[in-house]
Enzyme design. Structure first.
Site, mmCIF file in Angstrom:
data_model
loop_
_atom_site.group_PDB
_atom_site.id
_atom_site.type_symbol
_atom_site.label_atom_id
_atom_site.label_comp_id
_atom_site.label_asym_id
_atom_site.label_seq_id
_atom_site.Cartn_x
_atom_site.Cartn_y
_atom_site.Cartn_z
ATOM 1 N N SER A 188 -64.683 80.918 95.763
ATOM 2 C CA SER A 188 -63.290 80.565 95.981
ATOM 3 C C SER A 188 -62.826 81.362 97.194
ATOM 4 C CB SER A 188 -62.462 80.924 94.748
ATOM 5 O OG SER A 188 -61.200 80.312 94.824
ATOM 6 N N GLU A 189 -62.300 80.677 98.204
ATOM 7 C CA GLU A 189 -62.099 81.353 99.488
ATOM 8 C C GLU A 189 -60.993 82.407 99.460
ATOM 9 O OE1 GLU A 189 -61.958 78.026 99.061
ATOM 10 O OE2 GLU A 189 -60.296 77.126 100.176
ATOM 11 N N ASN A 190 -60.221 82.459 98.376
ATOM 12 C CA ASN A 190 -59.249 83.545 98.280
ATOM 13 C C ASN A 190 -59.897 84.860 97.834
ATOM 14 O OD1 ASN A 190 -59.559 82.061 95.815
ATOM 15 N ND2 ASN A 190 -57.868 83.220 94.946
#
Lengths: 214, 242
Positions: free
Chosen positions: A51-53
């Protein structure tokens, strides 16, 4: 609307996309149909979702009452962690994306062109929300698979000779999975890999503006 | 040296000025510096440029500073959750610079690391590349992006020790680390300040050298998309990974 769409439904498209996954891969799934891919990961195939966060190893949604505001996915939904989960900051997250460590991104699209150009972030004159991490993902990951409906609500092909919308990335798409079948981006155009259930090659060709080879 | 302040108002005293560039941590509403935003609202500082992945939601987070018309320009990757943002943007009151999310994070990291620019493949062949220097390396085309050095960084951690070493919790780390690093002054708010020596030095996420002023306080920590699974379907043993 659904009645007009032939071939695979959303879940069948997601299940087909899940067949692209290989054991041991680190993968980023976009919002929408790509999120459903996680429900169809084949038995014996272990993939780690990024998840890119700032998370590797996304777990399922939490039970009601166990939501943690400090634990969300890139769609800002509450999720949970797994035993193998690792957290990191956004610069680190995109270092692994840009650095090619993520084997595959599966994402939605508004348009794809026969040279692999992708448009999925902006319709001029309409509300522009932003590209988020999509431009970084398509430029950086090993392989880009698009999952989308083959045609628009008005029946126009979304698989084009060249994109009409502002691009998210240039020549970045490797494979297109739609309700009508599977197409690969190859030199000179697209190649049919597979037809969806009940869809003939003629029907797929008729719904496609892009050049289909062979 | 004492980095602790009693309130966000006190920590930001003498730091705020009209027209400044502020880097803010957070992703959506996760890990946002709620206390500093409230203090900037109270101080009434105007004409702000804010580099932040998002711009809060209506009435919460950076959305509060939109409602009060204190923001002149946003540097963001995604602003979809905010009707007031769109209203001000479409009416020309608010300037917006879209950055791809990874480019924004790296601009902050680089700025803090003394790197004024870097080449990236992200955005090549898109509107993002227009007007930027292109350079080929090993047969691939890259564009030059600039590091960001902000006048002020406002970030939110979980725990800090009195020396300013910070630990974050889960995905609330996000942009807080790169934002903190790119600030000439960094004001960090945490849920708890613990005595120096009580955090594991091997497990510090943001070393105290990056943190100039510390505040402890209560955070609302609003959830943007509450998604859950039912306990019943889980008994099937089927994976419901998202």
């Amino acid at each position: 609307m659904a009645a007009e769409i032939k071939g695979w439904d959303r879940n069948r498209m997601a299940a087909r996309a899940a067949q692209e996954l290989q054991d041991g891969w680190y993968v980023n799934l976009g919002i929408g149909i790509p999120t459903l891919v996680a429900n169809y990961i084949p038995e014996g195939v272990h993939v780690t979702l990024q998840s890119e966060n700032g998370m590797l190893g996304i777990g399922p949604f939490p039970y009601e009452g166990e939501e943690d505001p400090d634990l969300i996915n890139a769609g800002k939904q509450t999720v949970t962690e797994l035993p193998q989960t690792a957290y990191f900051d956004s610069a680190e997250s995109f270092a692994m994306i840009r650095g090619g460590k993520i084997a595959m991104a599966i994402l939605g699209a508004m348009e794809v062109a026969e040279n692999g150009d992708l448009a999925n972030w902006m319709i001029p004159g309409k509300l522009v929300k932003g590209m988020g991490g999509a431009m970084d993902l398509v430029a950086g990951v090993g392989r880009v698979v698009v999952v989308m409906d083959h045609t628009s609500k008005h029946g126009e092909s979304k698989v084009l000779k060249s994109c009409t919308l502002p691009l998210t990335g240039q020549a970045v798409v490797n494979r297109i999975i739609t309700n009508l079948g599977v197409l690969d981006v190859v030199p000179g155009g697209l190649k049919i890999v597979e037809l969806a259930d009940g869809v003939s090659e003629d029907e797929l060709r008729a719904a496609t503006e892009a050049t289909i080879l062979g | 040296m004492n980095k602790q302040y009693d309130s966000a108002d006190a920590a930001l005293d003498g730091v705020l000025r009209d027209g400044m560039l502020i880097a803010a941590g957070g992703f959506g509403l996760c890990g946002i510096p709620e206390l500093a935003i409230e203090a900037i609202l109270k101080a009434g500082t105007r004409e702000l440029t804010i580099a932040s992945n998002n711009c809060g939601v209506d009435g919460f987070g950076l959305g509060k500073l939109l409602d009060s018309r204190q923001i002149r320009k946003m540097i963001s990757s995604y602003v979809g959750e905010n009707a007031e943002f769109m209203r001000q943007y479409l009416s020309g009151e608010l300037e917006l610079e879209f950055n791809p999310q990874g480019t924004l994070a790296e601009r902050m990291r680089a700025g803090g690391a003394g790197i004024p620019g870097f080449y990236t493949k992200t955005g090549v062949g898109t509107v993002i590349a227009e007007g930027k220097e292109h350079h080929d390396f090993d047969g691939e085309t890259y564009i030059l992006e600039r590091g960001i050095v902000a006048d002020l960084a406002i970030v939110k951690g979980w725990k800090a020790d009195e020396s300013g070493n910070v630990v974050f919790r889960k995905t609330a780390r996000n942009f807080n680390v790169p934002a903190a690093k790119c600030g000439r002054v960094c004001v960090c708010e945490v849920e708890e300040i613990v005595p120096t020596g009580s955090l594991d030095p091997d497990a510090i996420h943001l070393p105290g050298i990056y943190v100039h002023r510390l505040i402890q306080g209560q955070h609302e920590k609003r959830i943007e998309q509450r998604t859950t699974r039912s306990r019943v379907s889980d008994t099937t043993g089927k994976k419901e990974t998202v």
